[in-house]
Design an enzyme around this catalytic site. Structure first.
Site, PDB file in Angstrom:
ATOM      1  N   SER A   1       0.870  -1.175   0.000  1.00  0.00           N
ATOM      2  CA  SER A   1       0.000   0.000   0.000  1.00  0.00           C
ATOM      3  C   SER A   1       0.908   1.226   0.000  1.00  0.00           C
ATOM      4  O   SER A   1       2.089   1.118   0.372  1.00  0.00           O
ATOM      5  CB  SER A   1      -0.849   0.007   1.280  1.00  0.00           C
ATOM      6  OG  SER A   1      -1.438   1.280   1.492  1.00  0.00           O
TER       7      SER A   1
ATOM      8  N   TYR B   1      -2.460  -1.467  10.618  1.00  0.00           N
ATOM      9  CA  TYR B   1      -2.375  -1.688   9.163  1.00  0.00           C
ATOM     10  C   TYR B   1      -1.076  -1.104   8.606  1.00  0.00           C
ATOM     11  O   TYR B   1      -0.357  -1.759   7.844  1.00  0.00           O
ATOM     12  CB  TYR B   1      -3.595  -1.040   8.505  1.00  0.00           C
ATOM     13  CG  TYR B   1      -3.688  -1.156   7.005  1.00  0.00           C
ATOM     14  CD1 TYR B   1      -4.114  -2.343   6.412  1.00  0.00           C
ATOM     15  CD2 TYR B   1      -3.394  -0.078   6.180  1.00  0.00           C
ATOM     16  CE1 TYR B   1      -4.242  -2.441   5.033  1.00  0.00           C
ATOM     17  CE2 TYR B   1      -3.513  -0.171   4.807  1.00  0.00           C
ATOM     18  CZ  TYR B   1      -3.939  -1.353   4.235  1.00  0.00           C
ATOM     19  OH  TYR B   1      -4.055  -1.447   2.861  1.00  0.00           O
TER      20      TYR B   1
HETATM   21  C1  BGC Z   1      -6.151   1.573   2.607  1.00  0.00           C
HETATM   22  C2  BGC Z   1      -7.347   2.443   2.388  1.00  0.00           C
HETATM   23  C3  BGC Z   1      -6.932   3.878   2.051  1.00  0.00           C
HETATM   24  C4  BGC Z   1      -5.925   3.885   0.926  1.00  0.00           C
HETATM   25  C5  BGC Z   1      -5.400   5.283   0.581  1.00  0.00           C
HETATM   26  C6  BGC Z   1      -5.211   1.708   1.429  1.00  0.00           C
HETATM   27  O1  BGC Z   1      -4.068   0.932   1.667  1.00  0.00           O
HETATM   28  O2  BGC Z   1      -6.549   0.223   2.710  1.00  0.00           O
HETATM   29  O3  BGC Z   1      -8.141   2.411   3.549  1.00  0.00           O
HETATM   30  O4  BGC Z   1      -8.067   4.614   1.636  1.00  0.00           O
HETATM   31  O5  BGC Z   1      -4.834   3.065   1.268  1.00  0.00           O
HETATM   32  O6  BGC Z   1      -5.008   6.001   1.709  1.00  0.00           O
END
Ligand code: BGC
Length: 257
Positions: free
Chosen positions: A145, A158
């Protein structure tokens, strides 16, 4: 002309929804045989398998909780039992709790770390062992991410897990390079999937998010899946131990979120 991933065998964790579903389908369209896990929604996996078979592809579903090591091992073993080998491991399964460091319970912490990071760590280990045993190298793709690098206040566990995946990608990439195994991170920004349901259902939050993204909108899962197919292919033969971001430019936007 042969298909890009002809004769390749792939495992996609979290492959029956969101980004994972799009990746499983795109890999199958590119010629790979695909193994998909499920826990709570076997019907979603069945529907995806039917879709893949309709386009002439091959896929199987395996009941597995990828946060549990023995289930994850069974998933990797199923690829070898059914299709004879494993070439592409996509560590995609991910959850978030949207809780801050002050709020997060031990149970939430364990769940987020197990499903995002522990499954990617041992998915990498099990896949690499199989790839080394069969010879000829392989590709491991960790779906991280923008938050492998970027803090997201209110989503602490996360971010911690994705940050761990960042270093997993870099360290395992270096360790496994002598075996011809490439380990690459794929870091999406905001994607229109179930993980973002609350954002998509809130017009003012969505408008704020879209205005922070230079391309002006969230990604469709297929736009992430296309990058995964590239990373799994020989077109990415010199990429390892790094992350490719597909984020609509959001990480470079100084205004941010
Ligand atoms: C998350 C989302 C978030 C996005 C952008 C992703 O990794 O799971 O919740 O909206 O990143 O910030």
């Amino acid at each position: 002309m042969p298909m890009l991933l002809e004769d390749k065998v792939a495992v996609v964790t979290g492959g029956n929804s969101g980004i994972g579903r799009a990746i499983a389908l795109a890999l199958a369209k590119a010629g790979a045989k695909v193994v998909i896990d499920y826990i709570v929604h076997p019907e979603a996996t069945d529907a995806l398998i039917v879709e893949i078979e309709r386009i002439g592809g091959h896929a199987i579903g395996v009941s597995a909780d990828v946060g549990k090591i023995e289930d994850l091992k069974r998933l990797v073993d199923a690829a070898v039992e059914k299709f004879g080998r494993l070439d592409i491991m996509v560590n995609n399964a991910g959850i978030e709790t949207r809780t801050s460091v002050l709020e997060t319970s031990e149970e939430q912490y364990d769940k987020v770390l197990d499903i995002n990071l522990k499954s990617a760590f041992f998915g990498t280990q099990f896949a690499a062992k199989q790839m080394i045993a069969q010879g000829g190298g392989g590709r491991i793709i960790n779906i991280t991410s923008v938050h492998e690098d970027w803090p997201m206040p209110g989503n602490t566990a996360y971010c911690l897990a994705k940050g761990g995946m960042r270093m997993l990608t870099r360290t395992a990439g270096v360790e496994l390079a002598p075996h011809g195994i490439r380990v690459v991170g794929l870091g999406p920004g905001a994607v229109a999937t179930p993980i973002n349901t609350s954002t998509m259902n809130d017009p003012s939050t969505l408008a704020k998010l879209n205005s922070a993204i230079p391309l002006g909108r969230m990604a469709e899962p297929e736009e992430i899946a296309g990058v995964a197919v590239f990373l799994a292919s020989d077109a990415a033969s010199y990429l390892t131990a790094t992350t490719v971001f597909a984020d609509g430019g959001i990480m470079q936007n100084s205004v941010g979120l």
